[in-house]
Design a protein around this motif. Structure first.
Motif, mmCIF file in Angstrom:
data_model
loop_
_atom_site.group_PDB
_atom_site.id
_atom_site.type_symbol
_atom_site.label_atom_id
_atom_site.label_comp_id
_atom_site.label_asym_id
_atom_site.label_seq_id
_atom_site.Cartn_x
_atom_site.Cartn_y
_atom_site.Cartn_z
ATOM 1 N N VAL A 17 0.807 -1.192 -0.120
ATOM 2 C CA VAL A 17 -0.679 0.169 0.134
ATOM 3 C C VAL A 17 0.945 1.124 0.019
ATOM 4 O O VAL A 17 2.118 1.094 0.649
ATOM 5 C CB VAL A 17 -1.112 0.541 1.384
ATOM 6 C CG1 VAL A 17 -2.048 0.834 1.239
ATOM 7 C CG2 VAL A 17 -1.761 -1.133 1.492
ATOM 8 N N GLU A 18 0.315 2.004 -0.997
ATOM 9 C CA GLU A 18 1.409 3.387 -0.956
ATOM 10 C C GLU A 18 1.030 4.298 -0.250
ATOM 11 O O GLU A 18 1.777 5.403 -0.286
ATOM 12 C CB GLU A 18 1.440 4.158 -2.757
ATOM 13 C CG GLU A 18 1.810 2.413 -3.401
ATOM 14 C CD GLU A 18 2.013 2.917 -5.112
ATOM 15 O OE1 GLU A 18 1.710 4.275 -5.169
ATOM 16 O OE2 GLU A 18 2.642 2.790 -5.578
ATOM 17 N N LYS A 19 -0.586 4.899 0.585
ATOM 18 C CA LYS A 19 -0.373 5.874 1.372
ATOM 19 C C LYS A 19 -0.136 4.855 3.021
ATOM 20 O O LYS A 19 -0.011 3.431 3.348
ATOM 21 C CB LYS A 19 -0.895 6.170 1.319
ATOM 22 C CG LYS A 19 -1.564 6.923 -0.305
ATOM 23 C CD LYS A 19 -2.702 7.421 -0.207
ATOM 24 C CE LYS A 19 -2.410 8.283 -1.626
ATOM 25 N NZ LYS A 19 -3.536 8.872 -1.801
ATOM 26 N N PRO A 20 -0.088 5.707 4.381
ATOM 27 C CA PRO A 20 -0.739 4.989 5.478
ATOM 28 C C PRO A 20 -1.645 4.167 5.629
ATOM 29 O O PRO A 20 -2.645 4.954 5.576
ATOM 30 C CB PRO A 20 -0.449 6.432 6.650
ATOM 31 C CG PRO A 20 0.555 7.461 5.755
ATOM 32 C CD PRO A 20 0.124 6.854 3.965
ATOM 33 N N ALA A 21 -1.570 3.106 6.214
ATOM 34 C CA ALA A 21 -2.584 1.877 6.225
ATOM 35 C C ALA A 21 -2.128 1.209 7.289
ATOM 36 O O ALA A 21 -1.107 1.070 7.585
ATOM 37 C CB ALA A 21 -2.071 0.789 4.883
ATOM 38 N N VAL A 22 -3.623 1.157 8.165
ATOM 39 C CA VAL A 22 -3.810 0.098 9.546
ATOM 40 C C VAL A 22 -4.780 -1.303 8.861
ATOM 41 O O VAL A 22 -5.943 -0.368 8.527
ATOM 42 C CB VAL A 22 -4.154 1.544 10.730
ATOM 43 C CG1 VAL A 22 -5.174 1.824 10.537
ATOM 44 C CG2 VAL A 22 -4.099 0.362 11.909
ATOM 45 N N ASP A 34 -2.008 -5.356 11.848
ATOM 46 C CA ASP A 34 -0.938 -4.701 10.768
ATOM 47 C C ASP A 34 -0.550 -3.922 10.783
ATOM 48 O O ASP A 34 -2.499 -2.668 10.384
ATOM 49 C CB ASP A 34 -0.196 -5.573 9.740
ATOM 50 C CG ASP A 34 0.503 -6.121 9.062
ATOM 51 O OD1 ASP A 34 1.788 -5.288 9.646
ATOM 52 O OD2 ASP A 34 0.747 -6.245 8.207
ATOM 53 N N VAL A 35 0.312 -2.830 10.239
ATOM 54 C CA VAL A 35 0.646 -1.294 10.197
ATOM 55 C C VAL A 35 1.657 -1.733 8.955
ATOM 56 O O VAL A 35 2.599 -2.526 8.934
ATOM 57 C CB VAL A 35 0.573 -0.070 10.958
ATOM 58 C CG1 VAL A 35 -0.405 0.144 11.779
ATOM 59 C CG2 VAL A 35 2.279 -0.600 11.449
ATOM 60 N N ASN A 36 1.201 -0.648 8.079
ATOM 61 C CA ASN A 36 2.600 -0.174 7.099
ATOM 62 C C ASN A 36 3.917 0.655 7.477
ATOM 63 O O ASN A 36 3.230 1.523 8.581
ATOM 64 C CB ASN A 36 2.504 -0.196 5.571
ATOM 65 C CG ASN A 36 1.575 1.398 5.227
ATOM 66 O OD1 ASN A 36 1.528 2.177 6.013
ATOM 67 N ND2 ASN A 36 0.728 1.395 4.247
ATOM 68 N N ALA A 42 3.570 8.514 9.719
ATOM 69 C CA ALA A 42 2.896 9.126 10.074
ATOM 70 C C ALA A 42 2.541 9.593 11.576
ATOM 71 O O ALA A 42 2.357 10.784 12.437
ATOM 72 C CB ALA A 42 1.827 8.707 9.271
ATOM 73 N N CYS A 43 2.150 8.380 12.400
ATOM 74 C CA CYS A 43 1.968 8.740 13.871
ATOM 75 C C CYS A 43 3.299 8.576 14.305
ATOM 76 O O CYS A 43 3.327 8.324 16.231
ATOM 77 C CB CYS A 43 1.583 6.880 13.905
ATOM 78 S SG CYS A 43 -0.179 7.077 12.790
ATOM 79 N N SER A 44 4.273 8.512 14.002
ATOM 80 C CA SER A 44 5.524 8.564 15.218
ATOM 81 C C SER A 44 6.321 7.174 15.564
ATOM 82 O O SER A 44 5.977 7.355 16.948
ATOM 83 C CB SER A 44 5.905 9.467 15.794
ATOM 84 O OG SER A 44 6.017 10.644 15.074
ATOM 85 N N LEU A 56 -6.416 1.661 18.522
ATOM 86 C CA LEU A 56 -6.168 2.645 18.228
ATOM 87 C C LEU A 56 -6.272 3.710 19.437
ATOM 88 O O LEU A 56 -6.256 5.608 18.097
ATOM 89 C CB LEU A 56 -7.103 2.724 16.452
ATOM 90 C CG LEU A 56 -6.915 2.663 15.343
ATOM 91 C CD1 LEU A 56 -7.633 3.216 14.621
ATOM 92 C CD2 LEU A 56 -5.562 2.754 14.598
ATOM 93 N N SER A 57 -6.299 3.866 20.365
ATOM 94 C CA SER A 57 -6.391 4.865 21.101
ATOM 95 C C SER A 57 -4.976 5.624 21.028
ATOM 96 O O SER A 57 -4.655 6.249 21.738
ATOM 97 C CB SER A 57 -7.346 4.139 22.643
ATOM 98 O OG SER A 57 -5.884 3.302 23.135
ATOM 99 N N ILE A 58 -3.892 4.382 20.296
ATOM 100 C CA ILE A 58 -2.735 5.101 21.073
ATOM 101 C C ILE A 58 -2.298 5.940 20.155
ATOM 102 O O ILE A 58 -1.602 7.118 20.677
ATOM 103 C CB ILE A 58 -1.822 3.810 20.385
ATOM 104 C CG1 ILE A 58 -1.819 3.364 19.429
ATOM 105 C CG2 ILE A 58 -1.568 2.261 21.706
ATOM 106 C CD1 ILE A 58 -0.867 2.462 18.953
ATOM 107 N N ILE A 59 -3.710 6.739 19.459
ATOM 108 C CA ILE A 59 -3.179 8.065 18.448
ATOM 109 C C ILE A 59 -4.225 8.747 18.848
ATOM 110 O O ILE A 59 -3.784 10.113 18.520
ATOM 111 C CB ILE A 59 -3.264 7.308 16.684
ATOM 112 C CG1 ILE A 59 -4.048 7.082 16.286
ATOM 113 C CG2 ILE A 59 -1.153 6.410 16.866
ATOM 114 C CD1 ILE A 59 -3.841 7.287 15.189
#
Length: 70
Positions: A17-22, A34-36, A42-44, A56-59
């Motif tokens: 995937v060419e963009k941020p994906a979760v 999983d994430v890329n 993007a999310c440091s 996703l509460s981590i962000i």
């Protein structure tokens, strides 16, 4: 009956995937499966190990933290 998703099958797809994906589990509490690398950047976060199994509460940013930035 619902079939489990094969994590090995998904692991290679996320990096294509060419963009941020979760990818999150479709059942509560909706943990990260999983994430890329773009999403990590993007999310440091440094690695998948830092986020897989968490929600996703981590962000999420609290209202108090938002107020401090202004």
């Amino acid at each position: 009956m619902r079939r489990p998703v094969c994590s090995e099958m998904l692991s290679g797809l996320m990096d294509q995937v060419e963009k941020p994906a979760v990818l999150v589990d479709g059942r509560a509490p909706y943990t990260i499966v999983d994430v890329n690398q773009d999403w990590l950047n993007a999310c440091s976060f440094d690695s998948r190990a830092d986020v897989v199994g968490r929600t996703l509460s981590i962000i999420q940013v609290t209202a108090a933290a938002t107020w401090c930035w202004h």
